[in-house]
Scaffold this motif. Structure first.
Motif, PDB file in Angstrom:
ATOM      1  N   SER A   1       0.989  -1.285   0.296  1.00  0.00           N
ATOM      2  CA  SER A   1       0.018  -0.076  -0.094  1.00  0.00           C
ATOM      3  C   SER A   1       0.931   1.153   0.129  1.00  0.00           C
ATOM      4  CB  SER A   1      -0.896   0.030   1.115  1.00  0.00           C
ATOM      5  OG  SER A   1      -0.450  -0.159   2.408  1.00  0.00           O
TER       6      SER A   1
ATOM      7  N   LEU B   1       0.684   3.950  -2.859  1.00  0.00           N
ATOM      8  CA  LEU B   1       0.570   5.531  -2.465  1.00  0.00           C
ATOM      9  C   LEU B   1       1.523   6.137  -3.016  1.00  0.00           C
ATOM     10  CD1 LEU B   1      -1.097   7.680  -1.220  1.00  0.00           C
ATOM     11  CD2 LEU B   1       0.087   6.825   0.923  1.00  0.00           C
TER      12      LEU B   1
ATOM     13  N   TRP C   1       1.048   6.528  -6.686  1.00  0.00           N
ATOM     14  CA  TRP C   1      -0.147   7.672  -7.268  1.00  0.00           C
ATOM     15  C   TRP C   1       0.610   9.042  -6.900  1.00  0.00           C
ATOM     16  CZ3 TRP C   1      -3.967   9.745  -3.671  1.00  0.00           C
ATOM     17  CH2 TRP C   1      -5.192  10.518  -4.282  1.00  0.00           C
TER      18      TRP C   1
ATOM     19  N   LYS D   1      -3.714   5.148  -8.898  1.00  0.00           N
ATOM     20  CA  LYS D   1      -5.001   5.193  -8.177  1.00  0.00           C
ATOM     21  C   LYS D   1      -6.039   4.149  -8.013  1.00  0.00           C
ATOM     22  CE  LYS D   1      -8.572   8.337  -7.224  1.00  0.00           C
ATOM     23  NZ  LYS D   1      -9.526   9.381  -7.696  1.00  0.00           N
ATOM     24  N   GLN D   2      -5.983   3.462  -9.195  1.00  0.00           N
ATOM     25  CA  GLN D   2      -6.784   1.903  -9.090  1.00  0.00           C
ATOM     26  C   GLN D   2      -6.050   0.930  -8.286  1.00  0.00           C
ATOM     27  OE1 GLN D   2      -7.206   1.232 -13.361  1.00  0.00           O
ATOM     28  NE2 GLN D   2      -8.958   2.299 -13.380  1.00  0.00           N
TER      29      GLN D   2
ATOM     30  N   LEU E   1      -4.010   1.738  -5.929  1.00  0.00           N
ATOM     31  CA  LEU E   1      -3.836   2.147  -4.477  1.00  0.00           C
ATOM     32  C   LEU E   1      -5.360   1.784  -3.883  1.00  0.00           C
ATOM     33  CD1 LEU E   1      -3.007   3.344  -1.683  1.00  0.00           C
ATOM     34  CD2 LEU E   1      -3.468   5.460  -3.002  1.00  0.00           C
ATOM     35  N   THR E   2      -6.395   1.880  -4.672  1.00  0.00           N
ATOM     36  CA  THR E   2      -7.793   1.562  -4.349  1.00  0.00           C
ATOM     37  C   THR E   2      -7.872   0.056  -4.030  1.00  0.00           C
ATOM     38  OG1 THR E   2      -8.516   3.506  -5.371  1.00  0.00           O
ATOM     39  CG2 THR E   2     -10.256   1.613  -5.070  1.00  0.00           C
ATOM     40  N   ALA E   3      -7.342  -0.687  -5.016  1.00  0.00           N
ATOM     41  CA  ALA E   3      -7.435  -2.300  -4.776  1.00  0.00           C
ATOM     42  C   ALA E   3      -6.773  -2.703  -3.766  1.00  0.00           C
ATOM     43  CB  ALA E   3      -7.098  -3.010  -6.214  1.00  0.00           C
TER      44      ALA E   3
ATOM     45  N   THR F   1      -5.825  -0.920  -0.840  1.00  0.00           N
ATOM     46  CA  THR F   1      -6.707  -0.408   0.309  1.00  0.00           C
ATOM     47  C   THR F   1      -7.818  -1.374   0.382  1.00  0.00           C
ATOM     48  OG1 THR F   1      -5.622   1.752   0.002  1.00  0.00           O
ATOM     49  CG2 THR F   1      -7.592   1.389   1.423  1.00  0.00           C
ATOM     50  N   GLY F   2      -8.588  -1.663  -0.346  1.00  0.00           N
ATOM     51  CA  GLY F   2      -9.594  -2.684  -0.387  1.00  0.00           C
ATOM     52  C   GLY F   2      -9.423  -4.004   0.045  1.00  0.00           C
TER      53      GLY F   2
END
Length: 96
Positions: A7, A11, A14, A23-24, A26-28, A30-31
């Motif tokens: 992560s 980050l 990004w 960004k995708q 990082l989102t994945a 983090t999810g």
């Protein structure tokens, strides 16, 4: 020295590039971390791990404090601690 986590790398990517792909990612990431934490909380796995560590530590402490204990005494202490561990874990199951 602590190594950067996935992560942290996502980050950083990004923040440096502001790209959609970073960004995708990082989102994945983090999810996945949030999902893992939720599953861990729901399953009680972190508490089970803590109980396991306490069980092992209690047995190790007994062995250190009683270097001349007989095999029977060691077995009895280990059994006592394992039964305590099992009852604590069972208590988690009945609490849900």
């Amino acid at each position: 020295v602590k190594l950067a986590s996935l992560s942290d790398l996502a980050l950083l990517g990004w923040l440096k590039t502001d790209s959609v792909q970073c960004k995708q990612l990082l989102t994945a990431v983090t999810g996945m971390q949030v999902a893992r934490e939720l599953l861990d909380r729901l399953s009680g796995q972190s508490q089970i791990d803590a109980y396991r560590r306490e069980c092992i530590q209690s047995i190790a402490d007994y062995v250190k404090k009683n270097p001349r204990a007989s095999q029977r005494e060691l077995n009895a202490e280990a059994e006592k601690n394992v039964l305590l561990f099992a009852s604590r874990v069972q208590g988690l199951d009945s609490g849900h």
